[in-house]
Design a protein around this motif. Structure first.
Motif, PDB file in Angstrom:
ATOM      1  N   PHE A 197       0.826  -1.217   0.000  1.00  0.00           N
ATOM      2  CA  PHE A 197       0.000   0.000   0.000  1.00  0.00           C
ATOM      3  C   PHE A 197       0.855   1.258   0.000  1.00  0.00           C
ATOM      4  N   HIS A 198       0.507   2.158  -0.915  1.00  0.00           N
ATOM      5  CA  HIS A 198       1.212   3.435  -1.056  1.00  0.00           C
ATOM      6  C   HIS A 198       0.300   4.584  -0.624  1.00  0.00           C
ATOM      7  N   TRP A 199       0.881   5.566   0.048  1.00  0.00           N
ATOM      8  CA  TRP A 199       0.166   6.732   0.597  1.00  0.00           C
ATOM      9  C   TRP A 199       0.563   7.893  -0.278  1.00  0.00           C
ATOM     10  N   HIS A 200      -0.246   8.117  -1.299  1.00  0.00           N
ATOM     11  CA  HIS A 200       0.130   9.001  -2.396  1.00  0.00           C
ATOM     12  C   HIS A 200       0.382  10.441  -1.928  1.00  0.00           C
ATOM     13  N   GLY A 201       1.567  10.968  -2.276  1.00  0.00           N
ATOM     14  CA  GLY A 201       1.852  12.385  -2.048  1.00  0.00           C
ATOM     15  C   GLY A 201       2.539  12.721  -0.739  1.00  0.00           C
ATOM     16  N   THR A 237      -5.692  13.591  -0.273  1.00  0.00           N
ATOM     17  CA  THR A 237      -4.982  12.616  -1.093  1.00  0.00           C
ATOM     18  C   THR A 237      -5.694  11.275  -1.026  1.00  0.00           C
ATOM     19  N   TRP A 238      -5.026  10.256  -1.485  1.00  0.00           N
ATOM     20  CA  TRP A 238      -5.605   8.915  -1.499  1.00  0.00           C
ATOM     21  C   TRP A 238      -4.509   7.898  -1.258  1.00  0.00           C
ATOM     22  N   TYR A 239      -4.912   6.717  -0.865  1.00  0.00           N
ATOM     23  CA  TYR A 239      -3.977   5.601  -0.778  1.00  0.00           C
ATOM     24  C   TYR A 239      -4.387   4.593  -1.846  1.00  0.00           C
ATOM     25  N   HIS A 240      -3.413   3.822  -2.294  1.00  0.00           N
ATOM     26  CA  HIS A 240      -3.745   2.790  -3.286  1.00  0.00           C
ATOM     27  C   HIS A 240      -2.686   1.710  -3.275  1.00  0.00           C
ATOM     28  N   SER A 241      -3.063   0.520  -3.693  1.00  0.00           N
ATOM     29  CA  SER A 241      -2.084  -0.537  -3.873  1.00  0.00           C
ATOM     30  C   SER A 241      -1.095  -0.099  -4.937  1.00  0.00           C
ATOM     31  N   HIS A 242       0.193  -0.423  -4.726  1.00  0.00           N
ATOM     32  CA  HIS A 242       1.200  -0.122  -5.748  1.00  0.00           C
ATOM     33  C   HIS A 242       1.732  -1.420  -6.351  1.00  0.00           C
ATOM     34  N   TYR A 243       1.001  -2.502  -6.126  1.00  0.00           N
ATOM     35  CA  TYR A 243       1.386  -3.817  -6.646  1.00  0.00           C
ATOM     36  C   TYR A 243       0.725  -3.991  -8.014  1.00  0.00           C
ATOM     37  N   MET A 261       2.571  12.530 -14.856  1.00  0.00           N
ATOM     38  CA  MET A 261       3.855  12.114 -14.281  1.00  0.00           C
ATOM     39  C   MET A 261       3.902  12.440 -12.788  1.00  0.00           C
ATOM     40  N   HIS A 262       4.213  11.440 -11.995  1.00  0.00           N
ATOM     41  CA  HIS A 262       4.161  11.539 -10.531  1.00  0.00           C
ATOM     42  C   HIS A 262       5.531  11.275  -9.934  1.00  0.00           C
ATOM     43  N   LEU A 263       5.947  12.166  -9.018  1.00  0.00           N
ATOM     44  CA  LEU A 263       7.186  11.954  -8.260  1.00  0.00           C
ATOM     45  C   LEU A 263       6.827  11.684  -6.807  1.00  0.00           C
ATOM     46  N   HIS A 264       7.375  10.611  -6.245  1.00  0.00           N
ATOM     47  CA  HIS A 264       7.182  10.310  -4.818  1.00  0.00           C
ATOM     48  C   HIS A 264       8.119  11.177  -3.973  1.00  0.00           C
ATOM     49  N   GLY A 265       7.724  11.398  -2.721  1.00  0.00           N
ATOM     50  CA  GLY A 265       8.618  12.002  -1.724  1.00  0.00           C
ATOM     51  C   GLY A 265       8.843  13.503  -1.865  1.00  0.00           C
ATOM     52  N   PHE A 288       9.522   7.864  -9.954  1.00  0.00           N
ATOM     53  CA  PHE A 288       9.037   8.915 -10.851  1.00  0.00           C
ATOM     54  C   PHE A 288       8.408   8.176 -12.023  1.00  0.00           C
ATOM     55  N   HIS A 289       7.071   8.294 -12.144  1.00  0.00           N
ATOM     56  CA  HIS A 289       6.424   7.426 -13.133  1.00  0.00           C
ATOM     57  C   HIS A 289       5.136   8.024 -13.671  1.00  0.00           C
ATOM     58  N   CYS A 290       4.692   7.462 -14.783  1.00  0.00           N
ATOM     59  CA  CYS A 290       3.377   7.791 -15.305  1.00  0.00           C
ATOM     60  C   CYS A 290       2.357   7.081 -14.428  1.00  0.00           C
ATOM     61  N   HIS A 291       1.274   7.801 -14.032  1.00  0.00           N
ATOM     62  CA  HIS A 291       0.281   7.200 -13.140  1.00  0.00           C
ATOM     63  C   HIS A 291      -0.844   6.505 -13.902  1.00  0.00           C
ATOM     64  N   ILE A 292      -0.776   6.441 -15.227  1.00  0.00           N
ATOM     65  CA  ILE A 292      -1.746   5.618 -15.954  1.00  0.00           C
ATOM     66  C   ILE A 292      -1.374   4.165 -15.688  1.00  0.00           C
TER      67      ILE A 292
HETATM   68 CU1  C2O Z   1      -0.170   7.239  -6.554  1.00  0.00          CU
HETATM   69 CU2  C2O Z   1       3.607   5.737  -7.416  1.00  0.00          CU
HETATM   70  O1  C2O Z   1       1.749   6.486  -6.931  1.00  0.00           O
END
Ligand code: C2O
Length: 594
Positions: free
Chosen positions: A129-133, A171-177, A482-486, A538-542
């Motif tokens: 689980f990732h805690w976005h942002g 924000t939101w949380y979501h699985s990153h698997y 495009m999303h950057l973590h941290g 650092f990734h595309c969130h699609i």
């Molecule tokens: Cu919403 Cu890599 O995250």
């Protein structure tokens, strides 16, 4: 008649399915949904706002989080389930039986602690689980990206994430698997913080905007990754568009697939407005691919935050959100008498993503409106510009100003695609298509001092630079959130073609956020301060693009990571448990893994 037209003609506000049948244990989208702050009523001891004299405009949000000492505990049990959010019955994965998942709520500076129990069986599957942002300063290991910070949580195992709410907002949380979140593992997060620059009366909480597919996520990912000659399709079309997990679907259309699984009039989301009062709505694009264009008939919206960044309030009729982005808005219920009703709308931009039914509706009722009747209001006439870009960058002015410092290094990370040796369509970032190794997380390797990485991990080591500028040119016919973590990125420029190398928008205080759309055949330029040692995706969130490898790991101050010393032992435990699980079950890693 358009599909939406046929849905509206079928509309009765009396749903054909119960809330349990459409959304499980969730209350989102019903008139019984909680308003916020919930803990004011649930737990008066934790009442009040502990940020004291700190203000949004007067204190640097990246260094000022108070230490409240308060721990917000949550317990998530993850299981398979069957629901029909829009009337089409789907096998999904649920958190505590709810879709969308339960809210996490805290004050700025609180510690959030979430224990995730992986009870996914039949078949078993890993999760993380990732805690976005969130910045995750000092807690990179709680960022929840499998193969980066931890091994996946093995079926039958549990893992506790502990981190501080170092920023505030929505924000939101979501699985990153893999693309697992698109199968149901996601939910809202609300962090209360100072907001002296605006006032409101009612916090209506999250408004989830989400394209929705009538095919289980794993099947979609398999199709996305398949060789093109064998029926691979990197651009799957969504089947519907949901607001807070709900929408109707016309079962007579071809897109209904298996019509025995389909019920008309599943029921729309409903919101209550108090006449004359100002409401805060927290918009979240929690979908898989589509850009959302959100509006409320007859009402202007005042934008007060983009992602975790409060901005100088500005007014608009339509706001655009790419996947992962959030926008907080204020709306005053002053456009009619107290028995008025209006449509809330969110339309997927069909010029930017394939969507069989792109238009979502929800009903807004003023206090005395008849909630059994559908609103009859008309949409704003604001045509889709079709640029697949965010709204004008110059409008998004952070309340706490930070100028664009001269970068200590600049790097180009171009987006592209290729067909690999087995004939599959893959995305690349700086020439590499990312692929994760679930058994060997990057962070655990860095901690041991090993800075030589498998090239497909796409690690960009920025050493101990102070400010990194990244130029993303995108000579592809698709736009990418495009999303950057941290970090929050300072967004210096975006537009068509390649960057000219000099233009910067609002250089003395550029927009900041954690996701930015780069338009098709366009560019964006961002920079961030290297104040957070760690490994940051650092990734595309699609979902389908990151499955196809549009991902890099930003490695920040590795020597500080090593200096910080031992990571919690439980991280190694995730790998021990995962190794044990995979020794008897060989998980078929069909995509990049994240
Ligand atoms: Cu919403 Cu890599 O995250």
């Amino acid at each position: 008649m358009s599909l939406l037209g046929s849905i509206i003609s079928l509309l009765s506000m009396l749903s054909a399915l119960t809330q349990l049948e459409t959304n499980g244990a969730s209350l989102w989208g019903t008139l019984e949904a909680p308003i916020f702050p919930q803990f004011l009523t649930n737990n008066p001891i934790l009442n009040g706002f502990p940020w004291g004299t700190l203000t949004a405009g007067g204190n640097n949000p990246y260094t000022s989080a108070p230490n409240t000492g308060v721990i917000r505990n949550y317990d998530f049990t993850v299981t398979r389930g069957t629901i029909a959010p829009d009337g089409y019955q789907m096998d999904v994965i649920l958190i505590n039986g709810a879709f969308p998942g339960p809210p996490i709520e805290a004050n700025w500076g609180d510690t959030i602690q979430v224990t995730v129990h992986n009870k996914i069986t039949g078949p078993a599957e890993g999760t993380a689980f990732h805690w976005h942002g969130f910045l995750q300063k000092g807690t990179n290991y709680a960022d929840g990206v499998p193969a980066v910070d931890q091994c996946p949580i093995a079926p039958g195992s549990s893992f506790t994430y502990t981190f501080q709410a170092q920023l505030y907002g929505t924000t939101w949380y979501h699985s990153h698997y893999s693309a697992q979140y698109t199968g149901g593992l996601l939910g809202p997060m609300i962090i209360h913080g100072p907001h002296e620059q605006f006032q409101y009366d009612v916090d209506l909480g999250p408004v989830f905007l989400q394209d929705w597919f009538h095919t289980p996520y794993l099947e979609i990912v398999e199709t996305v990754m398949k060789p093109l000659a064998a029926g691979g399709n990197p651009k799957p079309a969504s089947d519907n568009n949901l607001i807070n997990g709900k929408m109707d679907f016309d079962c007579s259309t071809k897109a209904a697939g298996d019509s025995t699984k389909c019920t008309n009039n599943a029921g729309l989301s409903r919101f209550k407005f108090t006449t004359g009062k100002t409401h805060r709505l927290r918009l979240i694009n929690a979908g898989s691919a589509g850009i959302q264009r959100f509006s409320i008939d007859g009402h202007n919206m005042t934008i007060i935050a983009n992602d975790f960044v409060p901005v100088k309030p500005y007014t608009t009729q339509v706001v655009t959100l790419g996947i992962g982005q959030r926008t907080d808005i204020l709306v005053t219920a002053n456009q009619g008498p107290s028995n008025s009703a209006f449509w809330m709308r969110s339309n997927i931009s069909t010029l930017c993503a394939d969507a069989n039914q792109p238009n979502a509706l929800a009903a807004i009722y003023y206090d005395k409106a008849d909630t059994t009747k559908a609103p009859t209001s008309k949409a704003w006439n604001v045509p889709d510009p079709g640029t697949c870009a965010n709204d004008d960058l110059s409008l998004s002015v952070p309340v706490f100003p930070l100028n664009a410092a001269t970068p200590s290094t600049t790097q180009n990370l171009d987006i592209n695609f290729h067909i690999n040796s087995t004939g599959s369509f893959l995305w690349t970032l700086d020439g590499t298509s990312f692929r994760a190794n679930y058994n060997n997380p990057v962070l655990l390797q860095v901690e041991k001092g090993n800075l030589t990485f498998d090239p497909v991990w796409n690690v960009k080591n920025f050493g101990s630079n102070s400010t990194v500028r990244i130029i993303v040119n995108n000579p592809t016919p698709a736009s990418h959130p495009m999303h950057l973590h941290g970090h929050n990125m300072q967004i210096l420029h975006e537009g068509p073609g390649n960057w000219d190398g000099t233009s910067i928008v609002n250089g003395n205080n550029p927009a900041r956020r954690d996701v930015q759309l780069v338009r098709a055949n366009g560019h964006f330029v961002m920079q961030f301060t290297m104040d957070n040692p760690g490994v940051w995706p650092f990734h595309c969130h699609i979902a389908w693009h990151v499955s196809g490898g549009l991902y890099a790991n930003v490695l920040e101050r590795p020597s500080d990571i090593m200096k910080e010393g031992k990571l919690p032992m439980v991280l190694q435990q995730t790998c021990t448990d995962w190794a044990k699980f995979t020794s008897s079950n060989v998980p078929d890693q069909v995509d990049s893994g994240v």
